[in-house]
Motif scaffolding. Structure first.
Motif, short mmCIF file in Angstrom:
data_model
loop_
_atom_site.label_atom_id
_atom_site.label_comp_id
_atom_site.label_asym_id
_atom_site.label_seq_id
_atom_site.Cartn_x
_atom_site.Cartn_y
_atom_site.Cartn_z
N TRP A 1 0.81 -1.20 0.00
CA TRP A 1 0.00 0.00 0.00
C TRP A 1 0.85 1.26 0.00
N GLY A 2 1.98 1.26 0.63
CA GLY A 2 2.76 2.49 0.72
C GLY A 2 2.16 3.43 1.75
N THR A 3 2.20 4.71 1.46
CA THR A 3 1.66 5.72 2.35
C THR A 3 0.25 6.10 1.91
N VAL A 4 -0.66 6.18 2.89
CA VAL A 4 -2.02 6.63 2.63
C VAL A 4 -2.16 8.01 3.25
N TRP A 5 -2.59 8.99 2.43
CA TRP A 5 -2.70 10.38 2.87
C TRP A 5 -4.16 10.77 3.06
N PHE A 6 -4.41 11.62 4.07
CA PHE A 6 -5.75 12.11 4.36
C PHE A 6 -5.70 13.62 4.61
N ALA A 7 -6.70 14.33 4.12
CA ALA A 7 -6.91 15.74 4.50
C ALA A 7 -8.04 15.72 5.51
N THR A 8 -7.85 16.38 6.65
CA THR A 8 -8.86 16.36 7.71
C THR A 8 -9.82 17.53 7.57
N PHE A 9 -10.97 17.40 8.21
CA PHE A 9 -11.96 18.46 8.21
C PHE A 9 -11.41 19.74 8.84
N ALA A 10 -10.46 19.57 9.78
CA ALA A 10 -9.86 20.72 10.46
C ALA A 10 -8.81 21.43 9.61
N GLY A 11 -8.52 20.92 8.38
CA GLY A 11 -7.58 21.59 7.50
C GLY A 11 -6.14 21.13 7.64
N ASP A 12 -5.92 19.99 8.27
CA ASP A 12 -4.58 19.43 8.42
C ASP A 12 -4.47 18.21 7.51
N ILE A 13 -3.26 17.63 7.44
CA ILE A 13 -3.11 16.37 6.73
C ILE A 13 -2.47 15.35 7.67
N VAL A 14 -2.81 14.09 7.46
CA VAL A 14 -2.22 12.98 8.20
C VAL A 14 -1.86 11.90 7.20
N ALA A 15 -0.87 11.08 7.57
CA ALA A 15 -0.41 10.00 6.71
C ALA A 15 -0.28 8.73 7.54
N HIS A 16 -0.53 7.60 6.90
CA HIS A 16 -0.35 6.29 7.53
C HIS A 16 0.59 5.46 6.67
N ALA A 17 1.70 5.04 7.27
CA ALA A 17 2.70 4.23 6.56
C ALA A 17 3.36 3.28 7.55
N GLU A 18 3.54 2.05 7.12
CA GLU A 18 4.22 1.05 7.93
C GLU A 18 3.65 0.94 9.33
N GLY A 19 2.32 1.00 9.45
CA GLY A 19 1.65 0.85 10.73
C GLY A 19 1.70 2.04 11.65
N LYS A 20 2.20 3.18 11.18
CA LYS A 20 2.33 4.36 12.03
C LYS A 20 1.64 5.56 11.38
N TRP A 21 1.08 6.42 12.22
CA TRP A 21 0.44 7.66 11.78
C TRP A 21 1.42 8.80 11.96
N SER A 22 1.40 9.76 11.05
CA SER A 22 2.18 10.98 11.20
C SER A 22 1.32 12.15 10.72
N SER A 23 1.68 13.33 11.19
CA SER A 23 0.92 14.52 10.82
C SER A 23 1.89 15.65 10.48
#
Length: 178
Positions: A1-23
């Motif tokens: 899958w690689g990295t999955v990116w999300f834009a949040t309702f609050a206007g930030d972005i978060v990413a999920h890769a290798e079982g870990k979340w980052s912002s």
């Protein structure tokens, strides 16, 4: 899958890769108030903010780009939309719910996509900005089509540019005419 990116309702972005979340945040050169996020053909994320700032991740670092403004695509600071956002990022008024706001007003509403060659497209109620090798090109909507809130933008394999809108359907630029 690689990295999955999300834009949040609050206007930030978060990413999920290798079982870990980052912002990624301001310290990473990611602008505040993200309105849309899209991946380019190589899988790198791009963001556009509610105020029209552009940033993209390239070789592990975030870089910002300047979106040129036309007189018809200036940010509208008179709108009630998101007026409290700077006080509390969890407070956000939707266009139809904000008293006195016009969800069909141009400016301040942006969406992001790519054309067949991988060029970044930024849609707004005034038209579409396309980032080419010589810089930004503005594909202005005719007066009678301006004003709808841009919701999606895409360049087709045939070279057409499609701009999805709230309330006006899909506007198509084909052979230089909308």
């Amino acid at each position: 899958w690689g990295t999955v990116w999300f834009a949040t309702f609050a206007g930030d972005i978060v990413a999920h890769a290798e079982g870990k979340w980052s912002s990624p945040g301001r310290e990473d050169n990611v602008p505040a108030g993200v309105a849309d996020l899209a991946l380019d053909p190589s899988g790198d994320p791009w963001v556009v903010t509610r105020s029209g700032e552009i940033a993209h991740r390239f070789k592990g670092s975030w870089a910002r780009l300047e979106l040129p403004r036309s007189r018809n695509d200036a940010v509208d600071t008179t709108r009630a939309n998101d007026s409290l956002r700077h006080l509390d990022p969890s407070i956000r008024f939707l266009g139809d719910a904000a008293p006195g706001s016009d969800p069909h007003a141009p400016g301040g509403e942006y969406c992001l996509g790519f054309d067949k060659g991988g060029s970044c497209l930024v849609g707004s109620g005034a038209g579409v900005h396309r980032l080419g090798t010589s810089g930004w090109q503005f594909l202005e909507l005719p007066r009678e089509l301006r004003g709808a809130r841009a919701t999606a933008v895409l360049g087709t394999a045939k070279g057409d540019v499609m701009l999805g809108t709230a309330g006006r359907g899909v506007l198509v630029l084909r052979n230089g005419a909308w």
